[in-house]
Design an enzyme around this catalytic site. Structure first.
Site, PDB file in Angstrom:
ATOM      1  N   ASP A  11       0.880  -1.172   0.000  1.00 48.97           N
ATOM      2  CA  ASP A  11       0.000   0.000   0.000  1.00 48.97           C
ATOM      3  C   ASP A  11       0.912   1.216   0.000  1.00 48.97           C
ATOM      4  O   ASP A  11       1.587   1.491   0.992  1.00 48.97           O
ATOM      5  CB  ASP A  11      -0.873  -0.049   1.261  1.00 48.97           C
ATOM      6  CG  ASP A  11      -1.796   1.162   1.383  1.00 48.97           C
ATOM      7  OD1 ASP A  11      -1.599   2.145   0.636  1.00 48.97           O
ATOM      8  OD2 ASP A  11      -2.695   1.121   2.244  1.00 48.97           O
ATOM      9  N   HIS A  18      -8.635   5.122   2.010  1.00 49.85           N
ATOM     10  CA  HIS A  18      -7.917   3.868   1.758  1.00 49.85           C
ATOM     11  C   HIS A  18      -8.691   3.038   0.729  1.00 49.85           C
ATOM     12  O   HIS A  18      -8.818   1.835   0.863  1.00 49.85           O
ATOM     13  CB  HIS A  18      -7.774   3.083   3.063  1.00 49.85           C
ATOM     14  CG  HIS A  18      -6.904   3.756   4.082  1.00 49.85           C
ATOM     15  ND1 HIS A  18      -5.554   3.520   4.183  1.00 49.85           N
ATOM     16  CD2 HIS A  18      -7.190   4.676   5.038  1.00 49.85           C
ATOM     17  CE1 HIS A  18      -5.042   4.250   5.167  1.00 49.85           C
ATOM     18  NE2 HIS A  18      -6.023   4.959   5.693  1.00 49.85           N
ATOM     19  N   ASP A  52      -4.056  -1.514  -2.266  1.00 51.14           N
ATOM     20  CA  ASP A  52      -2.805  -2.252  -2.423  1.00 51.14           C
ATOM     21  C   ASP A  52      -2.430  -2.455  -3.884  1.00 51.14           C
ATOM     22  O   ASP A  52      -3.223  -2.992  -4.662  1.00 51.14           O
ATOM     23  CB  ASP A  52      -2.912  -3.618  -1.735  1.00 51.14           C
ATOM     24  CG  ASP A  52      -3.104  -3.466  -0.244  1.00 51.14           C
ATOM     25  OD1 ASP A  52      -2.157  -3.015   0.419  1.00 51.14           O
ATOM     26  OD2 ASP A  52      -4.208  -3.764   0.252  1.00 51.14           O
ATOM     27  N   ASN A 103      16.417  -7.938   1.594  1.00 47.19           N
ATOM     28  CA  ASN A 103      15.218  -8.775   1.623  1.00 47.19           C
ATOM     29  C   ASN A 103      14.048  -7.913   2.079  1.00 47.19           C
ATOM     30  O   ASN A 103      14.219  -7.030   2.923  1.00 47.19           O
ATOM     31  CB  ASN A 103      15.435  -9.937   2.607  1.00 47.19           C
ATOM     32  CG  ASN A 103      14.375 -11.007   2.446  1.00 47.19           C
ATOM     33  OD1 ASN A 103      13.194 -10.775   2.683  1.00 47.19           O
ATOM     34  ND2 ASN A 103      14.789 -12.181   2.016  1.00 47.19           N
ATOM     35  N   TYR A 232       1.822  -8.477  18.745  1.00 51.39           N
ATOM     36  CA  TYR A 232       0.850  -8.238  17.684  1.00 51.39           C
ATOM     37  C   TYR A 232       1.314  -7.058  16.842  1.00 51.39           C
ATOM     38  O   TYR A 232       1.598  -5.987  17.362  1.00 51.39           O
ATOM     39  CB  TYR A 232      -0.521  -7.944  18.301  1.00 51.39           C
ATOM     40  CG  TYR A 232      -1.553  -7.727  17.241  1.00 51.39           C
ATOM     41  CD1 TYR A 232      -1.993  -8.803  16.473  1.00 51.39           C
ATOM     42  CD2 TYR A 232      -2.032  -6.466  16.960  1.00 51.39           C
ATOM     43  CE1 TYR A 232      -2.900  -8.623  15.476  1.00 51.39           C
ATOM     44  CE2 TYR A 232      -2.941  -6.267  15.962  1.00 51.39           C
ATOM     45  CZ  TYR A 232      -3.380  -7.350  15.212  1.00 51.39           C
ATOM     46  OH  TYR A 232      -4.270  -7.155  14.202  1.00 51.39           O
ATOM     47  N   LYS A 235      -2.592  -5.511  11.053  1.00 58.07           N
ATOM     48  CA  LYS A 235      -3.163  -6.163   9.887  1.00 58.07           C
ATOM     49  C   LYS A 235      -2.200  -6.049   8.703  1.00 58.07           C
ATOM     50  O   LYS A 235      -1.425  -5.114   8.619  1.00 58.07           O
ATOM     51  CB  LYS A 235      -4.505  -5.521   9.534  1.00 58.07           C
ATOM     52  CG  LYS A 235      -5.504  -5.532  10.684  1.00 58.07           C
ATOM     53  CD  LYS A 235      -6.053  -6.916  10.942  1.00 58.07           C
ATOM     54  CE  LYS A 235      -7.084  -6.935  12.041  1.00 58.07           C
ATOM     55  NZ  LYS A 235      -6.487  -6.797  13.388  1.00 58.07           N
ATOM     56  N   ASP A 236      -2.308  -6.997   7.803  1.00 57.43           N
ATOM     57  CA  ASP A 236      -1.364  -7.090   6.697  1.00 57.43           C
ATOM     58  C   ASP A 236      -2.128  -7.673   5.519  1.00 57.43           C
ATOM     59  O   ASP A 236      -2.159  -8.889   5.347  1.00 57.43           O
ATOM     60  CB  ASP A 236      -0.237  -8.035   7.166  1.00 57.43           C
ATOM     61  CG  ASP A 236       0.902  -8.119   6.186  1.00 57.43           C
ATOM     62  OD1 ASP A 236       0.921  -7.328   5.231  1.00 57.43           O
ATOM     63  OD2 ASP A 236       1.769  -8.992   6.388  1.00 57.43           O
TER      64      ASP A 236
END
Ligand code: F6R
Ligand code: MG
Ligand code: MG
Length: 375
Positions: A11, A18, A52, A103, A232, A235-236
């Site tokens: 994103d 969004h 995204d 990476n 935690y 979100k992904d």
């Protein structure tokens, strides 16, 4: 010959909130990859789902290739410059570091990649979700590869009858476990029903599979989750690459897993449960309550490093009913406002004012036993 499918997403800004990636940002990413990817990749495709930007690349450098990851990183950086110029919302939000360090792990973008032996015809589907988390793939991946009520091939196709192997990550303790279907499915379900903690990372063929060697046949992006063990990390929005046909779930068995709009967590402010709506690209934008969470499926075949497709698999009236049910579920859940289980439990919310509220109210709490009767 071995070939690698690398699907990388980020994103890097959207509009008006969004909701959706701007075409000018997409064009810049595409241009960057065309200019700089010539000697690295044999083909690629782009898509966007909600906020995204998504790139599917084909190459022979294996998974975790620094060159491939850097190409994607730099393409997202180039796209971010355009997003910033246009004033898009959250420009560059998933590029968490200033410079590339070999990476993409821990740098913000999501990565789903697998190295495979290309079959004479190599069909696969890329699934892309927005406004949810990697554990949202647990249920459909289980259905595709372990549930004969979804995938009758597990029962009636000799090539698939031995089942599949699942690699599950415990994202809190940072451990992985391999469990086999059908032998271990009750244990598997005991874990992956807790989708915040146990996440299917990969699926493999078993040695008994009659059509394929033992190798990776599905992979899910889990990048932010792998960032910090025991904590935690939010979100992904995930993506998955799923190979299909000839000893694997058929295209229609794979898609069937999304015909029922099950609940996922994410949606508004990453803090609500909502139905996952399967949509075509034309509907891959986030509107109502910043959602509802959506999934797009693009189908390809791969031949000698070149892609044919995509086919926009959910852009079909056969999924109208699932969309309607998702709309009804949306209406139903929204009436609960800030109450659980529409709103997520405290520890799973991406946004919470609870510590602030508790701090403000701390002196107003009284002992239940002694002081609650108003005199
Ligand atoms: C959820 C999401 C959106 C935002 C919401 C508030 O993953 O991206 O629902 O959380 O629009 O966004 P901000 O805090 O940026 O105003
Ligand atoms: Mg965003
Ligand atoms: Mg998103």
């Amino acid at each position: 010959m071995k070939v690698t499918i690398s699907h990388i997403k980020a994103d890097i800004g959207s509009l008006p909130g969004h909701s959706i990636v701007d075409e000018k940002v997409m064009a810049r990413i595409q241009e960057y990859i065309e200019d700089h990817g010539k000697n690295l990749i044999s083909d690629f495709r782009m898509a966007h789902v909600g906020d995204d930007a998504q790139i599917t690349m084909i190459h022979t450098k294996g998974i975790d290739s620094p060159e491939i990851h850097e190409l994607a990183w730099n393409a997202f950086r180039a796209g971010t410059e355009v997003a910033k110029k246009l004033g898009l919302y959250g420009a560059g939000q998933d590029l968490l570091k200033d410079s590339f360090s070999g990476n993409l792990k821990g740098m913000g973008p999501g990565v789903a990649e697998m190295e495979i032996n290309e079959r004479p015809s190599e069909p696969f589907i890329v699934y892309m979700m927005d406004k949810t988390e990697p554990g949202a793939f647990n249920l459909p991946i289980y259905k595709m590869f372990a549930d004969p009520f979804n995938t009758p091939g597990l029962v009636i196709d000799e090539a698939m009858h031995s089942g599949f192997r699942f690699e599950v990550w415990d994202v809190i303790d940072h451990k992985a476990i391999f469990l086999d279907g059908p032998e271990d499915i009750y244990d598997l379900l005991a874990l992956i029903g807790s989708k915040e903690r146990y996440v299917i990372k990969r699926v493999y063929t078993k040695k008994e599979n009659k059509k394929l060697p033992e190798e990776n046949v599905a992979v899910i992006s889990t990048d932010k989750l792998s960032l910090i063990a025991g904590k935690y990390v939010g979100k992904d929005d995930p993506a998955a690459v799923v190979r299909i046909q000839s000893g694997l779930p058929a295209a229609g068995e794979s898609l069937e897993a999304f015909a029922f709009p099950y609940l996922v967590s994410g949606w508004m402010r990453g803090s609500f449960n909502g139905p996952l709506m399967p949509v075509g690209m034309k509907d891959a934008k986030m509107t109502r309550f910043d959602g509802p969470p959506r999934v797009v499926a693009l189908g390809y075949v791969l031949k000698s490093g070149k892609l044919e497709g995509p086919v926009d698999m959910f852009d079909d009236p056969a999924f109208d009913y699932a969309r309607r049910v998702a709309g009804e579920m949306t209406d139903h859940l929204r009436r609960m406002g800030p109450f659980e289980p529409h709103r997520l439990p405290d520890q799973e919310m991406e946004y919470t004012t609870l510590p602030v509220v508790m701090d403000k109210l701390k002196d107003r709490f009284v002992d239940i036993e002694k002081e609650t009767v108003v005199k």
